[in-house]
Design an enzyme around this catalytic site. Structure first.
Site, PDB file in Angstrom:
ATOM      1  N   ASP A 154       0.879  -1.170   0.000  1.00 59.93           N
ATOM      2  CA  ASP A 154       0.000   0.000   0.000  1.00 59.93           C
ATOM      3  C   ASP A 154       0.916   1.219   0.000  1.00 59.93           C
ATOM      4  O   ASP A 154       2.131   1.077  -0.153  1.00 59.93           O
ATOM      5  CB  ASP A 154      -0.931  -0.046   1.237  1.00 59.93           C
ATOM      6  CG  ASP A 154      -2.284   0.591   0.938  1.00 59.93           C
ATOM      7  OD1 ASP A 154      -2.295   1.802   0.642  1.00 59.93           O
ATOM      8  OD2 ASP A 154      -3.313  -0.107   0.995  1.00 59.93           O
ATOM      9  N   HIS A 217      -2.953   3.672  -4.384  1.00 62.31           N
ATOM     10  CA  HIS A 217      -2.332   3.178  -3.147  1.00 62.31           C
ATOM     11  C   HIS A 217      -0.921   2.668  -3.412  1.00 62.31           C
ATOM     12  O   HIS A 217      -0.506   1.649  -2.859  1.00 62.31           O
ATOM     13  CB  HIS A 217      -3.191   2.074  -2.511  1.00 62.31           C
ATOM     14  CG  HIS A 217      -4.425   2.603  -1.811  1.00 62.31           C
ATOM     15  ND1 HIS A 217      -4.353   3.318  -0.627  1.00 62.31           N
ATOM     16  CD2 HIS A 217      -5.740   2.530  -2.136  1.00 62.31           C
ATOM     17  CE1 HIS A 217      -5.581   3.648  -0.258  1.00 62.31           C
ATOM     18  NE2 HIS A 217      -6.443   3.196  -1.156  1.00 62.31           N
ATOM     19  N   GLU A 281     -10.171   3.293  -4.634  1.00 61.64           N
ATOM     20  CA  GLU A 281      -9.795   4.672  -4.289  1.00 61.64           C
ATOM     21  C   GLU A 281      -8.704   5.265  -5.187  1.00 61.64           C
ATOM     22  O   GLU A 281      -7.756   5.883  -4.704  1.00 61.64           O
ATOM     23  CB  GLU A 281      -9.340   4.710  -2.808  1.00 61.64           C
ATOM     24  CG  GLU A 281     -10.443   4.272  -1.867  1.00 61.64           C
ATOM     25  CD  GLU A 281     -10.006   4.181  -0.395  1.00 61.64           C
ATOM     26  OE1 GLU A 281     -10.825   4.522   0.457  1.00 61.64           O
ATOM     27  OE2 GLU A 281      -8.863   3.774  -0.109  1.00 61.64           O
TER      28      GLU A 281
END
Ligand code: ACM
Ligand code: ZN
Length: 485
Positions: A154, A217, A281
């Site tokens: 991440d 990410h 996201e």
């Protein structure tokens, strides 16, 4: 007896089995692995007397189901395969963990409601040791949770070596916590450690599904290889939390060399049929401003920067298929384009509620439900108490217990595409394994019952009363737990 998850059928008898008479498990040689693991897990209860615990093959039983018969001088576990035998032995292990001298005689017939009973651990935001991961996998298997989704990278750290891309671990595996500046702690898992964890888990019928979150990410990737980003940087492995604007550049062909190396590595380390590609996201601001991304957009006849994600997803799914793997993605990958519709074989993990899962199965895709709206985000607090640790929301025990992966509005053919459910432990605020245990238990027990037990046998009051005894088992295994439910 207070077994969790509650078995499909239990017939209690009047008699008891004296646990001083328990022998090692023996029986059909095809169950050698399961018997050996049980003999280690329950070594403290085993005496060297005559054989009393037998594992038998019963090919008529379904995959993962078992029958457990406990009589005064003999215990028999029967199943068609290793998973069923393992689960029968785990039921016995639960009884042993909560009894002093004797266990009640009974006959249990048991089988799961869903095939995907998952738990995700984020090892990027904080790094967790190999012994802790093994302890957690063993505890999951006691509850018949059978999928360990391993979030391995991440913004805050890349956690495994990739051949030809050494900076991922040299730079990308951030070596200090946010909370304890200067404290060095492990930065990545070696190939040998990963193989060790995979085989430890396989012996407990837990399958490990690695996740590489792409194309967002990815601050840790960009800090390691700045040319993979739109602007070229500078980038840093994040020690802040949130959603970052810098993502992999969709106009740079080198990202596919990177994906190929990563997937080759994963295919070599993880026998699972699945690889999780993330996809959540992703912010599109950089793509909108990047000449290379704009060129790609024209080339692929796409109209908006956001549609580049569907093009990347398409390629990722295909690259995995070439390596014999099926892609799983967060529900954002449903937002595809006319040119690049979501591939038929991609599996959706629905996290922003169950809506994504509902849409996915309407579109004929397989689904795993992990809604943050229904208790499955176990990084959220256990209760409203301001002194409780945890993130943003509240995921009370009753909420995860009542999460049903199916929706009333699903047609039968749609419901058949729902593989099961999962709890996710994100670890922005969880710096160590002890706190990870506290966040996980007893919510994992509730999840397990929701995914294993026949729906008509589920009852929260009944679960709560069984949990009182089950907590002693968790204590005995030295697992921390929230106790105010
Ligand atoms: C997620 O929680 N961003 C999948
Ligand atoms: Zn770009």
């Amino acid at each position: 007896m207070s077994i969790i998850p509650k078995p499909a059928e239990i017939m209690e008898k009047e008699t008891v089995f004296d646990i001083k008479k328990l022998s090692k498990a023996s029986g059909d040689p095809s169950f050698k692995n399961e018997m050996e693991v049980f003999n280690i897990q329950c070594g403290e209860f085993i005496y060297s007397g005559p054989e009393t615990l037998v594992c038998e093959k019963d090919s008529a039983l379904k995959d993962e189901s078992y029958e457990l018969s406990i009589d005064p001088g003999r215990i028999c576990v029967a199943a068609a395969g290793g998973a069923g035998i393992y689960y029968g032995l785990q039921t016995l292990r639960q009884l042993l963990l909560s009894c002093d001298k004797e266990i009640p005689c009974c006959k249990i017939k048991d089988y799961p409601r869903f095939s995907w009973r998952g738990y995700m651990l984020d090892c990027s935001r904080h790094f967790f040791t190999v012994p802790f991961i093994k302890k957690m996998i063993d505890a999951l298997s006691l509850h018949r949770i059978n999928k360990f989704h391993w979030h391995l990278c991440d913004d805050q750290g890349w956690r495994f070596p990739v051949k030809g891309w050494p900076a991922l671990i040299e730079k990308g595996s951030r070596r200090e916590t946010l909370n304890v500046p200067g404290r060095e702690y492990g930065g990545f898992y070696t190939a040998e450690e990963i193989r060790d964890i995979v085989s430890f888990a396989a012996a407990r019928h837990v399958e490990i599904i690695p996740e590489v979150d792409l194309p967002g990410h990815t601050s840790a990737v960009l800090a390691s290889y700045p040319d993979l980003g739109c602007s070229g940087g500078p980038y840093r492995v994040e020690d802040r939390y949130g959603i970052f604007e810098d993502v992999l550049c969709a106009g740079n062909d080198r990202i596919f060399d990177f994906f190929a190396a990563v997937f080759d590595t994963l295919a070599g380390l993880f026998p699972s049929d699945w690889v999780h590609i993330g996809g959540d996201e992703v912010l599109y601001k950089r793509w909108s401003a990047c000449p290379k991304c704009q060129k790609r957009l024209e080339e692929q006849k796409l109209s908006e920067a956001r549609e580049l994600q569907s093009w990347i997803t398409h390629r990722l799914v295909q690259m995995l298929a070439e390596r014999g793997k099926t892609a799983i993605g967060w529900d954002e990958i449903l937002e595809d384009s006319k040119q690049f519709p979501l591939p038929e074989n991609a599996v959706i993990m629905s996290w922003r509620g169950k809506e994504g899962g509902l849409e996915a199965c309407r579109r004929g895709r397989k689904v795993i439900m992990s809604p943050n709206t229904e208790g499955c985000y176990i990084d959220y607090k256990h209760s409203e108490d301001p002194e409780e640790p945890g993130n943003i929301g509240i995921s009370p025990l009753s909420s995860i217990y009542n999460m049903d992966p199916l929706c009333p509005e699903m047609k039968e053919s749609e419901a058949a595409l729902v593989m099961g459910g999962q709890a996710n432990l994100w670890t922005e605020l969880i710096p160590n394994g002890r706190l990870a245990e506290y966040m996980s238990f007893p919510r994992i027990c509730a999840l397990a019952e929701g995914l294993w037990t026949p729906k008509d046998k589920k009852n929260y009051e009944d679960f709560s009363s069984r949990l009182a005894l089950h907590r002693l088992r968790l204590d005995r295994l030295d697992l921390l737990q929230y106790r105010r439910d």
